[in-house]
Design a protein around this motif. Structure first.
Motif, PDB file in Angstrom:
ATOM      1  N   SER A 156       0.806  -1.215   0.000  1.00  0.00           N
ATOM      2  CA  SER A 156       0.000   0.000   0.000  1.00  0.00           C
ATOM      3  C   SER A 156       0.841   1.269   0.000  1.00  0.00           C
ATOM      4  O   SER A 156       0.340   2.328  -0.303  1.00  0.00           O
ATOM      5  CB  SER A 156      -0.952   0.000   1.191  1.00  0.00           C
ATOM      6  OG  SER A 156      -0.204  -0.043   2.393  1.00  0.00           O
ATOM      7  N   THR A 157       2.111   1.160   0.344  1.00  0.00           N
ATOM      8  CA  THR A 157       3.001   2.315   0.287  1.00  0.00           C
ATOM      9  C   THR A 157       4.168   1.979  -0.626  1.00  0.00           C
ATOM     10  O   THR A 157       4.517   0.807  -0.796  1.00  0.00           O
ATOM     11  CB  THR A 157       3.539   2.697   1.682  1.00  0.00           C
ATOM     12  OG1 THR A 157       4.417   1.670   2.140  1.00  0.00           O
ATOM     13  CG2 THR A 157       2.420   2.924   2.678  1.00  0.00           C
ATOM     14  N   MET A 216       9.546   5.310  -7.619  1.00  0.00           N
ATOM     15  CA  MET A 216       8.425   4.379  -7.725  1.00  0.00           C
ATOM     16  C   MET A 216       7.273   5.092  -8.422  1.00  0.00           C
ATOM     17  O   MET A 216       7.124   6.305  -8.289  1.00  0.00           O
ATOM     18  CB  MET A 216       7.978   3.924  -6.339  1.00  0.00           C
ATOM     19  CG  MET A 216       9.061   3.303  -5.470  1.00  0.00           C
ATOM     20  SD  MET A 216       9.619   1.690  -5.994  1.00  0.00           S
ATOM     21  CE  MET A 216       8.229   0.681  -5.506  1.00  0.00           C
ATOM     22  N   VAL A 217       6.485   4.335  -9.174  1.00  0.00           N
ATOM     23  CA  VAL A 217       5.280   4.878  -9.819  1.00  0.00           C
ATOM     24  C   VAL A 217       4.101   3.980  -9.485  1.00  0.00           C
ATOM     25  O   VAL A 217       4.259   2.779  -9.280  1.00  0.00           O
ATOM     26  CB  VAL A 217       5.436   5.002 -11.353  1.00  0.00           C
ATOM     27  CG1 VAL A 217       6.472   6.041 -11.718  1.00  0.00           C
ATOM     28  CG2 VAL A 217       5.747   3.666 -11.988  1.00  0.00           C
ATOM     29  N   LYS A 218       2.942   4.591  -9.442  1.00  0.00           N
ATOM     30  CA  LYS A 218       1.721   3.852  -9.140  1.00  0.00           C
ATOM     31  C   LYS A 218       0.981   3.585 -10.442  1.00  0.00           C
ATOM     32  O   LYS A 218       0.614   4.509 -11.158  1.00  0.00           O
ATOM     33  CB  LYS A 218       0.848   4.657  -8.185  1.00  0.00           C
ATOM     34  CG  LYS A 218      -0.213   3.855  -7.489  1.00  0.00           C
ATOM     35  CD  LYS A 218      -0.892   4.709  -6.439  1.00  0.00           C
ATOM     36  CE  LYS A 218      -1.543   3.872  -5.385  1.00  0.00           C
ATOM     37  NZ  LYS A 218      -2.163   4.703  -4.363  1.00  0.00           N
ATOM     38  N   LYS A 219       0.808   2.293 -10.745  1.00  0.00           N
ATOM     39  CA  LYS A 219       0.078   1.894 -11.947  1.00  0.00           C
ATOM     40  C   LYS A 219      -0.995   0.896 -11.539  1.00  0.00           C
ATOM     41  O   LYS A 219      -0.695  -0.100 -10.885  1.00  0.00           O
ATOM     42  CB  LYS A 219       1.020   1.240 -12.968  1.00  0.00           C
ATOM     43  CG  LYS A 219       1.946   2.215 -13.641  1.00  0.00           C
ATOM     44  CD  LYS A 219       2.640   1.562 -14.800  1.00  0.00           C
ATOM     45  CE  LYS A 219       3.436   2.606 -15.569  1.00  0.00           C
ATOM     46  NZ  LYS A 219       3.969   2.062 -16.801  1.00  0.00           N
ATOM     47  N   ASP A 220      -2.208   1.189 -11.927  1.00  0.00           N
ATOM     48  CA  ASP A 220      -3.348   0.319 -11.588  1.00  0.00           C
ATOM     49  C   ASP A 220      -3.411   0.033 -10.094  1.00  0.00           C
ATOM     50  O   ASP A 220      -3.667  -1.101  -9.676  1.00  0.00           O
ATOM     51  CB  ASP A 220      -3.280  -0.986 -12.386  1.00  0.00           C
ATOM     52  CG  ASP A 220      -3.324  -0.765 -13.898  1.00  0.00           C
ATOM     53  OD1 ASP A 220      -4.048   0.156 -14.326  1.00  0.00           O
ATOM     54  OD2 ASP A 220      -2.630  -1.491 -14.627  1.00  0.00           O
ATOM     55  N   GLY A 221      -3.111   1.046  -9.287  1.00  0.00           N
ATOM     56  CA  GLY A 221      -3.192   0.914  -7.837  1.00  0.00           C
ATOM     57  C   GLY A 221      -2.035   0.181  -7.188  1.00  0.00           C
ATOM     58  O   GLY A 221      -2.064  -0.078  -5.994  1.00  0.00           O
ATOM     59  N   ASN A 262       0.995   9.669  -7.419  1.00  0.00           N
ATOM     60  CA  ASN A 262       1.292   8.646  -8.432  1.00  0.00           C
ATOM     61  C   ASN A 262       2.777   8.337  -8.603  1.00  0.00           C
ATOM     62  O   ASN A 262       3.133   7.508  -9.424  1.00  0.00           O
ATOM     63  CB  ASN A 262       0.694   9.041  -9.776  1.00  0.00           C
ATOM     64  CG  ASN A 262      -0.814   8.995  -9.728  1.00  0.00           C
ATOM     65  OD1 ASN A 262      -1.403   8.082  -9.168  1.00  0.00           O
ATOM     66  ND2 ASN A 262      -1.455   9.997 -10.301  1.00  0.00           N
ATOM     67  N   SER A 263       3.625   9.034  -7.876  1.00  0.00           N
ATOM     68  CA  SER A 263       5.054   8.737  -7.932  1.00  0.00           C
ATOM     69  C   SER A 263       5.664   9.031  -6.560  1.00  0.00           C
ATOM     70  O   SER A 263       5.078   9.738  -5.748  1.00  0.00           O
ATOM     71  CB  SER A 263       5.752   9.554  -9.023  1.00  0.00           C
ATOM     72  OG  SER A 263       5.705  10.932  -8.730  1.00  0.00           O
ATOM     73  N   ALA A 264       6.821   8.435  -6.346  1.00  0.00           N
ATOM     74  CA  ALA A 264       7.489   8.608  -5.057  1.00  0.00           C
ATOM     75  C   ALA A 264       8.968   8.291  -5.211  1.00  0.00           C
ATOM     76  O   ALA A 264       9.384   7.623  -6.163  1.00  0.00           O
ATOM     77  CB  ALA A 264       6.869   7.686  -4.012  1.00  0.00           C
ATOM     78  N   VAL A 265       9.748   8.789  -4.272  1.00  0.00           N
ATOM     79  CA  VAL A 265      11.161   8.438  -4.178  1.00  0.00           C
ATOM     80  C   VAL A 265      11.367   7.773  -2.825  1.00  0.00           C
ATOM     81  O   VAL A 265      11.016   8.345  -1.788  1.00  0.00           O
ATOM     82  CB  VAL A 265      12.074   9.678  -4.322  1.00  0.00           C
ATOM     83  CG1 VAL A 265      13.530   9.296  -4.111  1.00  0.00           C
ATOM     84  CG2 VAL A 265      11.878  10.323  -5.686  1.00  0.00           C
ATOM     85  N   VAL A 266      11.886   6.560  -2.863  1.00  0.00           N
ATOM     86  CA  VAL A 266      12.119   5.787  -1.649  1.00  0.00           C
ATOM     87  C   VAL A 266      13.623   5.679  -1.437  1.00  0.00           C
ATOM     88  O   VAL A 266      14.349   5.239  -2.329  1.00  0.00           O
ATOM     89  CB  VAL A 266      11.503   4.376  -1.748  1.00  0.00           C
ATOM     90  CG1 VAL A 266      11.797   3.576  -0.485  1.00  0.00           C
ATOM     91  CG2 VAL A 266      10.009   4.463  -2.006  1.00  0.00           C
ATOM     92  N   LYS A 267      14.068   6.119  -0.262  1.00  0.00           N
ATOM     93  CA  LYS A 267      15.480   5.964   0.103  1.00  0.00           C
ATOM     94  C   LYS A 267      15.578   4.718   0.971  1.00  0.00           C
ATOM     95  O   LYS A 267      14.763   4.505   1.871  1.00  0.00           O
ATOM     96  CB  LYS A 267      15.983   7.191   0.851  1.00  0.00           C
ATOM     97  CG  LYS A 267      16.032   8.424  -0.027  1.00  0.00           C
ATOM     98  CD  LYS A 267      16.563   9.623   0.711  1.00  0.00           C
ATOM     99  CE  LYS A 267      16.535  10.831  -0.230  1.00  0.00           C
ATOM    100  NZ  LYS A 267      16.974  12.053   0.430  1.00  0.00           N
TER     101      LYS A 267
END
Length: 135
Positions: free
Chosen positions: A24-25, A122-127, A100-105
């Protein structure tokens, strides 16, 4: 007896919901993909890659096979040189305003004591949160 059955069913439902929402994250999703790579399950790792939009299903399958082959050949050797991956820790995640996008360290600790810190877009595609390899 009915009460016990009802409580058991509720517990099972909660477990299933927790298992399904584990990505979910973006940080949790990346951690899942990295754990798969750690265990040598490169198919699951590659399923976490967001391939370029507009590719046909066949082209995506070819790219997945290429990634798996590359990881099996090179990735395993690199991990072995460092004593394998001991642990993966998510340091932070910054989700964009649009969600819809994120940067994870994250930080990887290897068996030889070496520690690497890196980040992954990271990108969110189809949930579902996926690793963006196109940037």
């Amino acid at each position: 007896m009915k009460r016990f059955l009802y409580l058991s069913m509720m517990a099972v439902a909660m477990f299933v919901m927790a298992a399904c929402s584990s990505t979910s994250t973006p940080g949790k999703a990346l951690e899942q993909y990295m754990e798969a790579a750690k265990k040598g399950n490169y198919e699951k790792f590659v399923d976490g890659i967001a391939f370029k939009d507009g590719l046909s299903g066949e082209e995506i399958e070819q790219q997945k096979k290429m990634w798996i082959s590359l990881l099996e050949e090179k990735g395993t050797k690199e991990f072995e040189k460092k004593g394998g991956i001991e642990s993966i820790e998510i340091i932070s995640e910054e989700i964009a305003e649009d969600g819809n996008s994120a940067v994870v360290k994250f930080k990887q600790t290897f068996g030889n004591g070496e520690v690497d810190e890196d980040s992954q877009t990271m990108v969110k595609k189809d949930g579902k949160w996926l690793m963006d390899i196109n940037k």
